[in-house]
Design an enzyme around this catalytic site. Sequence first.
Site, PDB file in Angstrom:
ATOM      1  N   GLU A 109       0.856  -1.245   0.044  1.00  0.00           N
ATOM      2  CA  GLU A 109       0.181   0.078   0.136  1.00  0.00           C
ATOM      3  C   GLU A 109       0.965   1.116   0.027  1.00  0.00           C
ATOM      4  O   GLU A 109       1.604   1.532   0.684  1.00  0.00           O
ATOM      5  CB  GLU A 109      -0.796  -0.023   1.571  1.00  0.00           C
ATOM      6  CG  GLU A 109      -1.496   1.279   1.493  1.00  0.00           C
ATOM      7  CD  GLU A 109      -2.564   1.120   2.956  1.00  0.00           C
ATOM      8  OE1 GLU A 109      -2.210   0.080   3.503  1.00  0.00           O
ATOM      9  OE2 GLU A 109      -2.875   1.992   3.203  1.00  0.00           O
ATOM     10  N   ASP A 128      -4.275  -0.724   9.956  1.00  0.00           N
ATOM     11  CA  ASP A 128      -5.360   0.377  10.070  1.00  0.00           C
ATOM     12  C   ASP A 128      -6.842   0.195   9.190  1.00  0.00           C
ATOM     13  O   ASP A 128      -6.819  -0.786   8.439  1.00  0.00           O
ATOM     14  CB  ASP A 128      -5.061   1.842  10.131  1.00  0.00           C
ATOM     15  CG  ASP A 128      -4.439   2.285   8.595  1.00  0.00           C
ATOM     16  OD1 ASP A 128      -4.850   1.154   7.774  1.00  0.00           O
ATOM     17  OD2 ASP A 128      -3.926   3.144   8.781  1.00  0.00           O
ATOM     18  N   ASP A 173      -7.961   1.772   6.640  1.00  0.00           N
ATOM     19  CA  ASP A 173      -7.702   1.999   5.110  1.00  0.00           C
ATOM     20  C   ASP A 173      -7.067   0.662   4.792  1.00  0.00           C
ATOM     21  O   ASP A 173      -7.141   0.295   3.802  1.00  0.00           O
ATOM     22  CB  ASP A 173      -6.815   3.182   5.190  1.00  0.00           C
ATOM     23  CG  ASP A 173      -7.640   4.355   4.836  1.00  0.00           C
ATOM     24  OD1 ASP A 173      -8.770   4.317   4.952  1.00  0.00           O
ATOM     25  OD2 ASP A 173      -6.872   5.576   4.633  1.00  0.00           O
ATOM     26  N   ASP A 198      -1.312  -1.517   5.799  1.00  0.00           N
ATOM     27  CA  ASP A 198      -1.069  -1.019   7.067  1.00  0.00           C
ATOM     28  C   ASP A 198      -2.187  -1.805   7.846  1.00  0.00           C
ATOM     29  O   ASP A 198      -3.297  -2.153   7.436  1.00  0.00           O
ATOM     30  CB  ASP A 198      -1.466   0.448   7.014  1.00  0.00           C
ATOM     31  CG  ASP A 198      -0.453   1.193   6.401  1.00  0.00           C
ATOM     32  OD1 ASP A 198       0.715   0.543   6.257  1.00  0.00           O
ATOM     33  OD2 ASP A 198      -0.639   2.464   6.084  1.00  0.00           O
TER      34      ASP A 198
END
Length: 637
Positions: free
Chosen positions: A424, A504, A506, A502
Site C-alpha cells: 500500500e 488500520d 484504510d 497497514d
Amino acid sequence: MVPKSQDYKADQIQVLEGLEAVRKRPAMYIGSTGESGLHHLVYEVVDNSVDEAMNGHCDTIEVFLHSDGSCSVKDNGRGIPVDIHDIYKVPAVEIVMTKLHAGGKFDSDTYKISGGLHGVGVSVVNALSTWVTVKINRDGGVFTQSYKKGIVASKLERIGDSDTHGTEVHFIPDDTIFETTKFEYSILKYRLRELAYLNAGVSITLSNEEGKSEVFKYEGGISEYVAYLNESKTALMSKPMFVSGEKDQVQVEAALQWTTAFRENIHTFTNNIATREGGTHLSGLKTALTRTINNVARKRKQLKEKDTALEGNDVREGLTAILSIKVPEPQFEGQTKTKLGNSEVKGIVDTIMTESLSNYFAENPSDSQLIISKCLQAFQAREAAKKARDLTRRKGILEGGGLPGKLADCQSKDPAISEIFIVEGDSAGGTAKQGRNRATQAILPLRGKILNVEKSRIDKILANTEVMALITAMGCSITGVEEEETFEIEKARYHKLIIMTDADVDGAHIRTLLLTFLYRHMKGLIDAGYVYVAQPPLYKVSKGKKLEYAYDDAQLQKVLANFGSGYSISRYKGLGEMNASQLWETTMDPNRRTLLQITIVDNELANKAFEELMGDDVQKRREFIEANATAVANLDI
Ligand code: 0RA
C-alpha cells in the site's frame, strides 16, 4: 401436483445386499470419512424425509443435535413400513435399515433422490453408526427397533398406540470410521435452509441441546430464495418472476429477478441436489432467455432491425435465478457428478421457460422495459470492453508483455520460489524495496485505493491502472474478460502473491478491495493456494538493546511480562513507521514472518460475503462488518 404413490406392498423389495461393503469402503457411499462425509449421514436421513415431502406425504422435518454427539431426524411422513415381508419374514423396516438399496424399490413414488452422493439409503447411515434407534408411527401403533453398526440389536417392538404417522431416526456416528464425529450446527444449517427454500412450505427445524434452534420454512420457496440472494442488490423488478410447469414427468420450477449488478448468479438443482456444473437444464434455460429477450427487444423496437442480436452474456447480466427441476431418473455427469446429462431435459426446460418468459414480458411492460434496457447496456459495455481488450492485447498487457514501470521485479525467473508483495502506497513500497531479498521478492506498490470491481463492469476494470499493473505483473491474465477463459495459472510469474497493507482501517479496506478483485477475476490463484496476507507487527517493545515485536495484544502481554519493568512500547500504525530492516525482520523474512493464506471454505458463502461487503446496500455492509468483525480482522475467507 406430484403424482400420488400407489399403495406400498412389502414384497416389492427387490435388491438386497448386506452392509459389510459399506463399512469396508465408506467413502464410496458417502464421499469421505472426514467432516463432509460425517454430515452426509444427516443429509442422507433428511433426504429420505424430503423424498416423502416431495411426493406430498410430509411437511415437517426436525433435526436435533444431542449433547452426547448423536443426531435425530424426525418427520411426519408415512413412516417406514413395519409389516412382515412375505419372503424374508421380517418387518420391512428391518430390511430398509439393514440392506443396501432396499429403500428405492419400495413404492412407485416418481421422484427419488437417486444418484450423486445422496440417495444411497438410510441403511448406509445404519452401517456407519455405533447405534441407531428408529421410532415409527404407523398403522395405529408406535414401533421401535435398534441396531448396532448396522446389525439388528433388538426386534421390532410395538410400544404403544398412535393415530399419527412419521419416522424418527436417532443415530450416533461410529468413531472407528469417521475422523471426526462432531456435527457442526453451521454446516448443517446451510444445506437444511437450502432444502427448505427448494421445497416450499416444508418446515425444517434445526436445534441442539444447548438451546439453539432455527426453523426454515419458506412459503415462497425458490422465489424467496432469489429475493434473499438479491438482498444486497438493487432489483429491476419488484418481485422475482416465478415459473412452474411439467412435461413428460419432468417438473420445472424457476425464479428469476434481474438486478443492476454486473454478474449473473444462477443456481440449478435436480431433485434437490445442487448441479454446480450445470447441464441440460441450464442449457435449456439459457437458450430460452436469449431467444425470448431478443424477440421481445425487437418487437418493442428497443433493438433495431439493423442491430446485431444480444448474446447470452448480455441477457444474463445482473440476473439472479434458481432453476429447480425434478426428473424421475437423473443422470449425473462431470468431474464432480454435478452436471445433469439427461438430453430430453433441455427441450423441456426451453419450452416451459420460453412460454412463461414471453407471457411475463407481455404482461409486465414496465419491467420488460427496464430489463431490456439493462441487456442493451450490457451489450454496449461488451463492445467497449472488446475495444479496451483489443488495445491491451495489442500491448500484450494481459499476457504480461511489458512489465509495469513501478514493479521492482525479483531476479529469479522461477515462479515456484518467487514472491510478489502488493504494498500500500509508494512510501511503504520504497521501504519494502530496500528491505527485500531481491533474489526472490518482487515489490509492486499500489497508489491509493484500487477499484471496487464488485461495482464495475469489465471495461472499467481494464481501464484502471492499479488493477492493470497487478494483472500485468502476475502475467496470467484474468477471468471474466470474454466468454472463452483467458486466465492461465501456468503463466503465473509468482507462486506467492502477498498483500501487505497497514494495520488500520484504510489498510483493511485496500486488502478487501484486492481480495475482491482476486476472488472475482483471479480465483485460480486463490484455489492454487498462491494468495497470502502479510502480518506486520502491531507493537515494538524495547529496553536498552533488547527488542521484541508483538503481533497482537495477547502476545504483547507475554512480551511485557518477559521484559519486566522499564521498557518502552511503540505502536505501529503503518508500514511506513518501520525502517527497511525492521520490515524485513518482522514481516518479509521467510524464516521469521507469519503469512495468512487465503482459502475459500464455502464458495456460496464467499460469494454472498463479497456481495454484501462490496455491494449496493450500505445497511447490509454494516451488518456484515459488525457480524464478522473478527473475521474481517483476519480475513480468512
Ligand atoms: C420405504 C417405503 C416407504 C417409505 C419409507 C421407506 C420411508 C423412509 C424414511 C426414512 C426417513 N423417513 C422416512 N419415511 C419413509 C413407503 C411406505 C408407503 O408406501 O406407505
